[in-house]
Design a protein around this motif. Structure first.
Motif, mmCIF file in Angstrom:
data_model
loop_
_atom_site.group_PDB
_atom_site.id
_atom_site.type_symbol
_atom_site.label_atom_id
_atom_site.label_comp_id
_atom_site.label_asym_id
_atom_site.label_seq_id
_atom_site.Cartn_x
_atom_site.Cartn_y
_atom_site.Cartn_z
ATOM 1 N N LEU A 115 116.240 5.854 16.380
ATOM 2 C CA LEU A 115 114.811 5.706 16.670
ATOM 3 C C LEU A 115 114.470 6.241 18.059
ATOM 4 O O LEU A 115 113.423 6.873 18.247
ATOM 5 N N ASP A 116 115.348 5.999 19.030
ATOM 6 C CA ASP A 116 115.116 6.545 20.368
ATOM 7 C C ASP A 116 115.111 8.067 20.340
ATOM 8 O O ASP A 116 114.287 8.715 21.006
ATOM 9 N N ARG A 117 116.040 8.640 19.566
ATOM 10 C CA ARG A 117 116.095 10.095 19.487
ATOM 11 C C ARG A 117 114.825 10.658 18.843
ATOM 12 O O ARG A 117 114.249 11.643 19.329
ATOM 13 N N ARG A 118 114.371 10.022 17.770
ATOM 14 C CA ARG A 118 113.158 10.494 17.113
ATOM 15 C C ARG A 118 111.928 10.309 18.009
ATOM 16 O O ARG A 118 110.997 11.125 17.982
ATOM 17 N N GLU A 119 111.953 9.236 18.794
ATOM 18 C CA GLU A 119 110.833 9.040 19.724
ATOM 19 C C GLU A 119 110.802 10.142 20.777
ATOM 20 O O GLU A 119 109.732 10.651 21.132
ATOM 21 N N ARG A 120 111.986 10.529 21.261
ATOM 22 C CA ARG A 120 112.036 11.635 22.215
ATOM 23 C C ARG A 120 111.553 12.935 21.572
ATOM 24 O O ARG A 120 110.866 13.743 22.207
ATOM 25 N N GLU A 121 111.926 13.117 20.289
ATOM 26 C CA GLU A 121 111.456 14.306 19.601
ATOM 27 C C GLU A 121 109.930 14.324 19.467
ATOM 28 O O GLU A 121 109.279 15.354 19.662
ATOM 29 N N LEU A 122 109.350 13.160 19.109
ATOM 30 C CA LEU A 122 107.906 13.083 18.982
ATOM 31 C C LEU A 122 107.216 13.326 20.321
ATOM 32 O O LEU A 122 106.176 14.001 20.391
ATOM 33 N N GLN A 123 107.779 12.755 21.372
ATOM 34 C CA GLN A 123 107.206 12.994 22.689
ATOM 35 C C GLN A 123 107.300 14.467 23.067
ATOM 36 O O GLN A 123 106.373 15.043 23.632
ATOM 37 N N HIS A 124 108.446 15.063 22.717
ATOM 38 C CA HIS A 124 108.612 16.478 23.018
ATOM 39 C C HIS A 124 107.641 17.328 22.190
ATOM 40 O O HIS A 124 107.076 18.310 22.683
ATOM 41 N N ALA A 125 107.438 16.911 20.918
ATOM 42 C CA ALA A 125 106.495 17.653 20.078
ATOM 43 C C ALA A 125 105.052 17.453 20.538
ATOM 44 O O ALA A 125 104.212 18.341 20.416
ATOM 45 N N ALA A 126 104.755 16.246 21.062
ATOM 46 C CA ALA A 126 103.404 15.996 21.567
ATOM 47 C C ALA A 126 103.085 16.879 22.769
ATOM 48 O O ALA A 126 101.945 17.303 22.971
ATOM 49 N N LEU A 127 104.103 17.173 23.550
ATOM 50 C CA LEU A 127 103.905 18.060 24.689
ATOM 51 C C LEU A 127 103.997 19.527 24.313
ATOM 52 O O LEU A 127 103.840 20.401 25.174
ATOM 53 N N GLY A 128 104.262 19.789 23.030
ATOM 54 C CA GLY A 128 104.437 21.180 22.616
ATOM 55 C C GLY A 128 103.176 22.004 22.718
ATOM 56 O O GLY A 128 103.230 23.218 22.915
ATOM 57 N N GLY A 129 102.008 21.355 22.552
ATOM 58 C CA GLY A 129 100.767 22.118 22.637
ATOM 59 C C GLY A 129 100.525 22.662 24.030
ATOM 60 O O GLY A 129 100.060 23.776 24.209
ATOM 61 N N ALA A 130 100.855 21.862 25.051
ATOM 62 C CA ALA A 130 100.624 22.301 26.427
ATOM 63 C C ALA A 130 101.791 23.113 26.953
ATOM 64 O O ALA A 130 101.603 24.093 27.659
ATOM 65 N N ALA A 131 103.006 22.700 26.617
ATOM 66 C CA ALA A 131 104.197 23.392 27.105
ATOM 67 C C ALA A 131 105.132 23.626 25.925
ATOM 68 O O ALA A 131 105.837 22.707 25.505
ATOM 69 N N PRO A 132 105.114 24.803 25.292
ATOM 70 C CA PRO A 132 105.961 25.058 24.130
ATOM 71 C C PRO A 132 107.436 24.961 24.487
ATOM 72 O O PRO A 132 107.850 25.234 25.619
#
Length: 349
Positions: A115-132
């Motif tokens: 779950l921690d890993r998936r949360e990091r992935e979601l956070q990383h994906a959320a920042l994908g729009g501003a910083a690919p």
């Protein structure tokens, strides 16, 4: 009268108030009835002494009900004697329950890490729009004109239970690349000793340039994406291509002369000409053999993991169909084809 008083009781005429034994203070401290044995005891009387005072016997405890089973008489344990907390079966059951709890705790910890890993992935994906997300493989310096082509992070993208397998396959790919480079050097040395081995030297260059990128793209990346997203289609692609790769590993270890592989046969042939070159080729053949064995073992292990993930051929077909229809180029081509067919149908013959 004086003699009468002297010979009689001196307290007879004085009354009770003159009698010291009738004093209220003395009467108050007389022995109570519970000391009756002291009153009847006369030390000047020649008879057997009275029996000693015995306390009353305690009331016996009530008997247990008839339905209750009779237990063994309890005895007091010594401080050094070990205590018996139950039978062997009871202790075994408690140990099994403890092991089951520990297993569940480990599973919960693994799920928490996932779950921690998936949360990091979601956070990383959320920042994908501003910083690919930037590609990081192959790790090339910034001044190099060629930039990295893939993004790879095993600790972040791969589930915890599959990270060791993916890392092992990555090291296997690196070892196969190193073996191809050493094979090129061995074929070069063999060509320098015997000029008739020019074809093998040329093929060794081709194998290095061809197998190094193709093996990474064709079987390592599908395996990586299969474990990352539990993709049945990528699993099937990996199994088909890596099986062919294992066959090539075996051929490299055998070393047929003229094929550009420094295997066992090629090394034994060169042994008659130059010992030093033959030793180098034997080392390359030994490396090829280890890679072939490890490749077969990992293919079997990944197949067992694939069977436990619940993947199937039908699921792979569905993923392939979804991937094809979700491709913009495919959809555009299908729309153009449908529009052309409809136009031709309206025009008529």
């Amino acid at each position: 009268m004086a003699q009468g008083r002297a010979g009689g009781n001196p307290f007879a005429e004085s009354g009770e108030l003159d009698n010291p034994f009738q004093d209220p203070a003395v009467i108050q401290h007389r022995p109570s009835p519970q000391y009756a044995t002291l009153d009847v005891y006369n030390p000047f009387e020649s008879r057997e002494p009275s029996p000693a005072y015995e306390p009353p016997a305690p009331t016996p405890a009530p008997l247990p009900p008839p339905s209750a089973p009779s237990s063994q008489p309890s005895r007091k344990l010594s401080p050094t004697e070990p205590k018996n907390y139950g039978s062997y079966s009871t202790q075994a059951s408690a140990a099994a329950a403890t092991a089951e709890l520990l297993k569940k705790q480990e599973e919960l910890n693994r799920k928490a890490e996932e779950l921690d890993r998936r949360e990091r992935e979601l956070q990383h994906a959320a920042l994908g729009g501003a910083a690919p997300r930037q590609n990081n493989w192959p790790p090339l310096p910034s001044f190099c004109p060629v930039q990295p082509c893939f993004f790879q992070d095993i600790s972040m993208e791969i589930p915890q239970e599959f990270q060791k397998t993916v890392s092992t396959m990555y090291y296997l790919w690196m070892c196969s690349t190193l073996a191809l480079l050493l094979n090129f050097l061995a074929c070069l040395a063999s060509f320098c000793v015997e000029t008739s081995n020019g074809s093998g030297f040329g093929l060794s260059i081709l194998w290095v340039l061809l197998f190094t990128p193709c093996s990474f793209v064709c079987w390592y990346r599908p395996m990586y994406k299969a474990f990352r997203s539990d993709s049945s289609f990528n699993f099937f692609v990996f199994f088909f291509i890596f099986f062919v790769q294992d066959v090539l590993f075996v051929l490299q270890a055998i070393g047929i002369p003229g094929w550009g592989f420094s295997g066992w046969i090629s090394a034994l042939v060169v042994l008659k000409t130059n010992t030093a070159v033959a030793v180098l080729m034997l080392l390359v053949a030994l490396l090829f053999t280890g890679i072939a064995v490890l490749g077969i073992v990992m293919l079997k292990r990944i197949h067992s993991l694939y069977r436990r993930t619940g993947a199937s051929f039908q699921k792979a077909q569905q993923e392939f169909a979804a991937g094809v229809f979700s491709n913009p180029a495919v959809r555009t081509a299908a729309a153009n084809a449908a529009a052309g067919a409809a136009e031709n149908a309206f025009r008529g013959p």
